[in-house]
Scaffold this motif. Sequence first.
Motif, PDB file in Angstrom:
ATOM      1  N   ASP A  73      -4.050  -2.174  18.818  1.00 34.90           N
ATOM      2  CA  ASP A  73      -2.846  -1.351  18.743  1.00 34.90           C
ATOM      3  C   ASP A  73      -2.938  -0.438  17.530  1.00 34.90           C
ATOM      4  O   ASP A  73      -3.007  -0.895  16.383  1.00 34.90           O
ATOM      5  N   ALA A  74      -2.918   0.875  17.769  1.00 39.44           N
ATOM      6  CA  ALA A  74      -3.051   1.834  16.674  1.00 39.44           C
ATOM      7  C   ALA A  74      -1.837   1.829  15.757  1.00 39.44           C
ATOM      8  O   ALA A  74      -1.911   2.329  14.629  1.00 39.44           O
ATOM      9  N   ASN A  75      -0.718   1.266  16.208  1.00 35.90           N
ATOM     10  CA  ASN A  75       0.479   1.207  15.371  1.00 35.90           C
ATOM     11  C   ASN A  75       0.626  -0.125  14.642  1.00 35.90           C
ATOM     12  O   ASN A  75       1.650  -0.344  13.982  1.00 35.90           O
ATOM     13  N   HIS A  76      -0.369  -0.991  14.752  1.00 33.85           N
ATOM     14  CA  HIS A  76      -0.316  -2.241  14.001  1.00 33.85           C
ATOM     15  C   HIS A  76      -0.339  -1.911  12.508  1.00 33.85           C
ATOM     16  O   HIS A  76      -1.252  -1.254  12.014  1.00 33.85           O
ATOM     17  N   GLY A  77       0.702  -2.333  11.803  1.00 30.67           N
ATOM     18  CA  GLY A  77       0.795  -2.045  10.382  1.00 30.67           C
ATOM     19  C   GLY A  77       1.439  -0.709  10.044  1.00 30.67           C
ATOM     20  O   GLY A  77       1.479  -0.332   8.869  1.00 30.67           O
ATOM     21  N   ASN A  78       1.966   0.006  11.026  1.00 30.77           N
ATOM     22  CA  ASN A  78       2.529   1.330  10.772  1.00 30.77           C
ATOM     23  C   ASN A  78       3.948   1.212  10.206  1.00 30.77           C
ATOM     24  O   ASN A  78       4.915   1.043  10.953  1.00 30.77           O
ATOM     25  N   LEU A  79       4.068   1.305   8.903  1.00 32.76           N
ATOM     26  CA  LEU A  79       5.372   1.394   8.244  1.00 32.76           C
ATOM     27  C   LEU A  79       5.649   2.803   7.749  1.00 32.76           C
ATOM     28  O   LEU A  79       6.715   3.069   7.189  1.00 32.76           O
ATOM     29  N   GLN A  80       4.687   3.719   7.941  1.00 35.91           N
ATOM     30  CA  GLN A  80       4.838   5.082   7.441  1.00 35.91           C
ATOM     31  C   GLN A  80       5.842   5.891   8.256  1.00 35.91           C
ATOM     32  O   GLN A  80       6.154   7.034   7.902  1.00 35.91           O
ATOM     33  N   VAL A  81       6.362   5.297   9.340  1.00 37.96           N
ATOM     34  CA  VAL A  81       7.311   6.036  10.170  1.00 37.96           C
ATOM     35  C   VAL A  81       8.569   6.405   9.388  1.00 37.96           C
ATOM     36  O   VAL A  81       9.201   7.427   9.669  1.00 37.96           O
ATOM     37  N   ARG A 104       0.814  -1.219   0.000  1.00 33.92           N
ATOM     38  CA  ARG A 104       0.000   0.000   0.000  1.00 33.92           C
ATOM     39  C   ARG A 104       0.850   1.273   0.000  1.00 33.92           C
ATOM     40  O   ARG A 104       0.320   2.369  -0.070  1.00 33.92           O
ATOM     41  N   GLY A 105       2.117   1.170   0.031  1.00 34.33           N
ATOM     42  CA  GLY A 105       3.002   2.343   0.144  1.00 34.33           C
ATOM     43  C   GLY A 105       3.688   2.223   1.454  1.00 34.33           C
ATOM     44  O   GLY A 105       3.073   1.775   2.325  1.00 34.33           O
ATOM     45  N   PRO A 106       4.856   2.391   1.723  1.00 31.12           N
ATOM     46  CA  PRO A 106       5.601   3.629   1.756  1.00 31.12           C
ATOM     47  C   PRO A 106       6.001   4.164   0.377  1.00 31.12           C
ATOM     48  O   PRO A 106       5.732   3.540  -0.636  1.00 31.12           O
ATOM     49  N   SER A 107       6.653   5.346   0.438  1.00 35.68           N
ATOM     50  CA  SER A 107       7.042   6.038  -0.777  1.00 35.68           C
ATOM     51  C   SER A 107       8.202   5.325  -1.460  1.00 35.68           C
ATOM     52  O   SER A 107       8.873   4.466  -0.874  1.00 35.68           O
ATOM     53  N   LYS A 108       8.459   5.727  -2.709  1.00 39.52           N
ATOM     54  CA  LYS A 108       9.603   5.185  -3.433  1.00 39.52           C
ATOM     55  C   LYS A 108      10.905   5.535  -2.716  1.00 39.52           C
ATOM     56  O   LYS A 108      11.828   4.704  -2.646  1.00 39.52           O
ATOM     57  N   GLN A 109      10.991   6.762  -2.166  1.00 44.01           N
ATOM     58  CA  GLN A 109      12.215   7.148  -1.462  1.00 44.01           C
ATOM     59  C   GLN A 109      12.461   6.246  -0.257  1.00 44.01           C
ATOM     60  O   GLN A 109      13.596   5.809  -0.022  1.00 44.01           O
ATOM     61  N   ALA A 110      11.404   5.960   0.510  1.00 43.47           N
ATOM     62  CA  ALA A 110      11.560   5.104   1.681  1.00 43.47           C
ATOM     63  C   ALA A 110      11.971   3.694   1.273  1.00 43.47           C
ATOM     64  O   ALA A 110      12.846   3.077   1.887  1.00 43.47           O
ATOM     65  N   LYS A 111      11.346   3.176   0.223  1.00 40.27           N
ATOM     66  CA  LYS A 111      11.692   1.827  -0.235  1.00 40.27           C
ATOM     67  C   LYS A 111      13.113   1.781  -0.778  1.00 40.27           C
ATOM     68  O   LYS A 111      13.855   0.818  -0.548  1.00 40.27           O
ATOM     69  N   ASP A 112      13.511   2.830  -1.510  1.00 35.59           N
ATOM     70  CA  ASP A 112      14.880   2.874  -2.023  1.00 35.59           C
ATOM     71  C   ASP A 112      15.889   2.938  -0.880  1.00 35.59           C
ATOM     72  O   ASP A 112      16.970   2.323  -0.949  1.00 35.59           O
TER      73      ASP A 112
END
Length: 726
Positions: A329-337, A104-112
């Motif tokens: 847990d509100a941070n379950h699945g949180n990779l947007q950090v 679902r995303g993180p951004s391309k920059q984060a993945k790179d």
Amino acid sequence: MRRFIALSLVVAGVLVTSPPAAAGGGTLIRRTSYGIPHVLADDYRGAGQGLGYAFAQDNACVMAEIVVTLAAERSRWFGQENEASDLHHQRLNQSSVVERQLARGPSKQAKDLVRGYVAGFNRYLTEKGLPTACRAYARPITEIDVWRRVHQVAGLTGSEGFQEQLVSAQPPGSAVTAPARVATERPGSNGIALGRDATVPGTGMVLGNPHFDWDDTWRFYQHHLTIPGELDVSGAGLYGVPVVNIGHNDRLGWTHTASEAQTITLSKLTLVPGDPTSYVVDGKAHRMIAEQVTAGGTTRTLYRTPDGPVVEDDRALQWTGTTAFVLRDANHGNLQVVDQWLAIARARSVSDLHKALVRHQALPWVNTLASDATGTAYFGDVQVVPHVTDEQRTRCDAGTPIGLVVLDGSRSDCGWGSDPDAVTPGRLGPGRLPHLVRRDHVSNMNDSAWLANPAAPLTGYPSIVGDVGTERSARTRVGLDMIGTNDFTLSTLESAMVGNRNLTAEQGRAAVVAMCQANPSLPANDGQLVDVRAACAALAAWPGTGDTGEAGRGAYFWRSFLALTGRPGTSLWQVPFDPADPVRTPRGINANDPGVQRAFAEAVRMFAAAGVAVDVPLDAVQQYEGIPIHGCRGPEGCFNVISVPGPPRPDAEPGIPHGTSFVMAVELTGNGPRMSSMLVYGQSADPASPHHTDQARLYAKKQWVKGEFTEREIAANPDLSVRRLR
């Protein structure tokens, strides 16, 4: 087209002139004194590659342990006592939560950035081979390994801290024993951001002082990432996560503190009579979802609902024939950090920072304190918080007073709500979360946002974000007193950090000494008289700080005595807490209280039973690899936290379990940043590394590492070494 400035370096006696990044091909890793890597690259993948390579040089075996943990293989390599960890992480892995969120995303920059980090780490292993110390379980890492680590960091104060309670939750009659909820030292921090009205030169300044476990896998790693025209950020990040968590760029400095906002809630389920794995919502029965998990040589059926897993302990959260509890847990699945911290790193002002927090709203469990080159200071608790209003807490309270929000799970209208400005449904929107912009100062020492600046109290927010009008910790009060009406320079900010003030000693030591001098024998809890003269003499001679050396004799006894004064029936303070004067109350130890006197006698007894002298110096009980570590515990009213508990035990080791880790003092000027730092346990967890104890020795002498940020500063470092990765 990017413009590159020329870089001249002397490496092994050879003058090397090259562009600062891949115009000549590859990524540069420049290491300055104390092993701090400055990575210069053309893009995010190159920046990640340089950081991954440098981190592997210093901590390959720690990363191997992190990977083993998140792959649910700890029992195989570190013993069966790791069964709960393996079951917990295998359950997460089976759920594919990380893989789903990556799609679902993180951004391309984060993945790179992550892709490069993995490539750099593995390149080091290819060149040097697997480290001997961890060869049995070390392996090349994958992108999923790193994203699992990101997810673990996001959930650190949520489900990650309830592992045993989650994997031991079983229906009544099970042979699996429900564990007790054991209190441990949670992540904490001090943060101060100063605006132009609080500094002598009229600049912005930030002091960051996170308190984390000193265990190898939860350390900070100091580094500097530069992508010309895109990113230039220096600071420190937690092991295995390729970002700067606490740091600065050329215009903005920031730090984080552990927030009092709750990121998890519990739901109390009403079970179907005779069927403990079915529950009722709005009068309709639902079956729990059964998950078979095999890890660590154990196969166990675990249960969950759509909101989250069932959780159990042997006290308030027992799974009975009528009730069970679910953790959400509100941070379950949180990779947007990762994108959140990249956005913070790119912010050029306090205004940019706040916009970045609102845009992503992905910080997992922390407040943010910052200042910029205009001398504007900022506090914000804009992070991930479940959408639970005070009206809902009252209406849906399940009557289980355990310090967490427990909602009635039998009603669908008691689930999380949402705000239109929330980035993710189910969370409070940024408009319901506190923030404050000031020209003088803001701070946080892990109490709620209420007194970020006592002149402008933050009120009117949902109570799940934190309380107001309640007693602040002694650490908060000493921090606010340190700030006071002072005008700071960078030097005085550094001195305040390592001044090792002890607020309770300042307020009560004289009264306690007068009491014990007047009463050379005091009754213990059983009524027996105890000779307290030696302890009294130790406190009389102690200057009342957390310093080591001769000045530290008596400090450990004070800590141990104070820890025993919290028993029921003891009235510790002469002046109780007054919500109208929250910075200065409570104060003054009530030395004539019988409970205080019994605590003093019991402390003397415990020292005698442990075979420890009452005037033992801090040097003997606070050490890192034999190096004395100054500081003291937060409940004593200490800012520089070193969490070695008292009273002593006969089998106690003098190591540091938790406390001050990475310290950053930075001034943001119109001519760029001036920064000093201390990474107390050094860049490497490997005892054979020269960077394992080098900064601890500096810290012991209260000396700082001068930050190098510009190309000129880096090139001038006398210990500079350079490695190019093509």
